[in-house]
Design a protein around this motif. Structure first.
Motif, PDB file in Angstrom:
ATOM      1  N   LEU A  52       0.817  -1.213   0.000  1.00  0.00           N
ATOM      2  CA  LEU A  52       0.000   0.000   0.000  1.00  0.00           C
ATOM      3  C   LEU A  52       0.852   1.265   0.000  1.00  0.00           C
ATOM      4  O   LEU A  52       0.459   2.286  -0.569  1.00  0.00           O
ATOM      5  CB  LEU A  52      -0.928   0.018   1.216  1.00  0.00           C
ATOM      6  CG  LEU A  52      -1.956  -1.104   1.310  1.00  0.00           C
ATOM      7  CD1 LEU A  52      -2.676  -1.033   2.642  1.00  0.00           C
ATOM      8  CD2 LEU A  52      -2.942  -1.014   0.165  1.00  0.00           C
ATOM      9  N   LEU A  53       2.003   1.210   0.668  1.00  0.00           N
ATOM     10  CA  LEU A  53       2.824   2.405   0.844  1.00  0.00           C
ATOM     11  C   LEU A  53       3.808   2.646  -0.291  1.00  0.00           C
ATOM     12  O   LEU A  53       4.108   3.793  -0.615  1.00  0.00           O
ATOM     13  CB  LEU A  53       3.580   2.323   2.173  1.00  0.00           C
ATOM     14  CG  LEU A  53       2.710   2.235   3.428  1.00  0.00           C
ATOM     15  CD1 LEU A  53       3.577   2.056   4.659  1.00  0.00           C
ATOM     16  CD2 LEU A  53       1.841   3.468   3.546  1.00  0.00           C
ATOM     17  N   THR A  54       4.336   1.573  -0.885  1.00  0.00           N
ATOM     18  CA  THR A  54       5.336   1.739  -1.930  1.00  0.00           C
ATOM     19  C   THR A  54       5.219   0.610  -2.938  1.00  0.00           C
ATOM     20  O   THR A  54       4.700  -0.460  -2.633  1.00  0.00           O
ATOM     21  CB  THR A  54       6.762   1.780  -1.339  1.00  0.00           C
ATOM     22  OG1 THR A  54       7.685   2.014  -2.396  1.00  0.00           O
ATOM     23  CG2 THR A  54       7.116   0.517  -0.615  1.00  0.00           C
ATOM     24  N   SER A  55       5.725   0.873  -4.126  1.00  0.00           N
ATOM     25  CA  SER A  55       5.698  -0.172  -5.155  1.00  0.00           C
ATOM     26  C   SER A  55       7.045  -0.874  -5.282  1.00  0.00           C
ATOM     27  O   SER A  55       7.199  -1.773  -6.097  1.00  0.00           O
ATOM     28  CB  SER A  55       5.313   0.452  -6.499  1.00  0.00           C
ATOM     29  OG  SER A  55       6.278   1.414  -6.867  1.00  0.00           O
ATOM     30  N   SER A  56       8.015  -0.485  -4.461  1.00  0.00           N
ATOM     31  CA  SER A  56       9.351  -1.078  -4.520  1.00  0.00           C
ATOM     32  C   SER A  56       9.415  -2.329  -3.654  1.00  0.00           C
ATOM     33  O   SER A  56       9.453  -2.252  -2.419  1.00  0.00           O
ATOM     34  CB  SER A  56      10.388  -0.058  -4.047  1.00  0.00           C
ATOM     35  OG  SER A  56      11.653  -0.672  -3.960  1.00  0.00           O
ATOM     36  N   PHE A  57       9.456  -3.482  -4.322  1.00  0.00           N
ATOM     37  CA  PHE A  57       9.542  -4.744  -3.603  1.00  0.00           C
ATOM     38  C   PHE A  57      10.868  -4.866  -2.862  1.00  0.00           C
ATOM     39  O   PHE A  57      10.915  -5.351  -1.726  1.00  0.00           O
ATOM     40  CB  PHE A  57       9.367  -5.921  -4.573  1.00  0.00           C
ATOM     41  CG  PHE A  57       9.679  -7.246  -3.964  1.00  0.00           C
ATOM     42  CD1 PHE A  57       8.812  -7.820  -3.044  1.00  0.00           C
ATOM     43  CD2 PHE A  57      10.854  -7.917  -4.275  1.00  0.00           C
ATOM     44  CE1 PHE A  57       9.105  -9.041  -2.456  1.00  0.00           C
ATOM     45  CE2 PHE A  57      11.147  -9.136  -3.698  1.00  0.00           C
ATOM     46  CZ  PHE A  57      10.276  -9.701  -2.792  1.00  0.00           C
ATOM     47  N   ILE A  58      11.949  -4.412  -3.477  1.00  0.00           N
ATOM     48  CA  ILE A  58      13.277  -4.536  -2.877  1.00  0.00           C
ATOM     49  C   ILE A  58      13.351  -3.751  -1.569  1.00  0.00           C
ATOM     50  O   ILE A  58      13.885  -4.248  -0.563  1.00  0.00           O
ATOM     51  CB  ILE A  58      14.375  -4.060  -3.860  1.00  0.00           C
ATOM     52  CG1 ILE A  58      14.366  -4.905  -5.126  1.00  0.00           C
ATOM     53  CG2 ILE A  58      15.741  -4.077  -3.203  1.00  0.00           C
ATOM     54  CD1 ILE A  58      14.650  -6.376  -4.897  1.00  0.00           C
ATOM     55  N   ALA A  59      12.826  -2.531  -1.546  1.00  0.00           N
ATOM     56  CA  ALA A  59      12.850  -1.723  -0.318  1.00  0.00           C
ATOM     57  C   ALA A  59      12.048  -2.401   0.787  1.00  0.00           C
ATOM     58  O   ALA A  59      12.482  -2.429   1.945  1.00  0.00           O
ATOM     59  CB  ALA A  59      12.304  -0.328  -0.591  1.00  0.00           C
TER      60      ALA A  59
END
Length: 193
Positions: A52-59
């Motif tokens: 929900l908060l970010t689209s960066s899977f790595i982060a």
């Protein structure tokens, strides 16, 4: 004088103050209790809210694994010793053989334990509940075909499951004691019936 009809009453009842002190004294290590749950709960919250908060899977993955690693270290090296008097580690001999060591703090002659009942409950509740939540997440990721999240969830299960296994072994004793306790219990139940 109208002041003669009033009486002086303290703002805080003495019994309330004593009960507040006893509640505070139940948790002898509040910082350790906080961090015992903080890293565990934070990793679960980040896992739930990450998409929900970010689209960066790595982060998200790095954040969750860092939180899980901090939790593993804190529980294994600090909170287990302070809150329940248990510790475990791996020791390598001069021959290169690995030995697992499980220790429990001895109860003193006066019966005074180093940890309180409230701390013990917090410790075991956090230690048992969170790995079960990660197992639920593992089944959820598996059945919803979120393969990329499965690696993160497996890390949660492994790191928190290792601490759970280590502390159960500390609490119960060696594997021989565990099997003899189970055999003894089953034998007593059989004789009762």
């Amino acid at each position: 004088d109208s002041n003669d009809d009033t009486e002086d009453v303290s703002l805080f009842d003495a019994d309330d103050e004593v009960s507040r002190r006893s509640k505070k004294s139940k948790i002898r290590h509040p910082v350790a209790s906080f961090f015992h749950l903080f890293f565990r709960v934070s990793a679960i919250v980040v896992y739930l809210l990450c998409e929900l908060l970010t689209s960066s899977f790595i982060a998200c993955m790095v954040t969750i694994i860092l939180l899980l690693s901090c939790d593993f270290w804190a529980v294994k090296n600090v909170t287990g010793r302070l809150m329940v008097g248990l510790r475990w580690w791996n020791q390598v001999d001069d021959d290169g053989r690995s030995h697992w060591v499980f220790e429990a703090r001895k109860v003193s002659a006066q019966g005074n334990k180093g940890s309180s009942e409230a701390e013990s409950r917090i410790f075991w509740l956090g230690l048992i509940t969170c790995p079960m939540i990660w197992v639920i997440f593992a089944f959820s990721a598996l059945f919803s075909f979120k393969v990329k999240w499965l690696a993160v969830v497996v890390m949660g299960v492994v790191l928190q499951g290792a601490n759970l296994y280590g502390y159960i072994r500390c609490k119960v004793g060696s594997r021989k004691n565990l099997t003899s306790m189970a055999t003894s219990y089953l034998g007593k139940q059989f004789l009762r019936q």
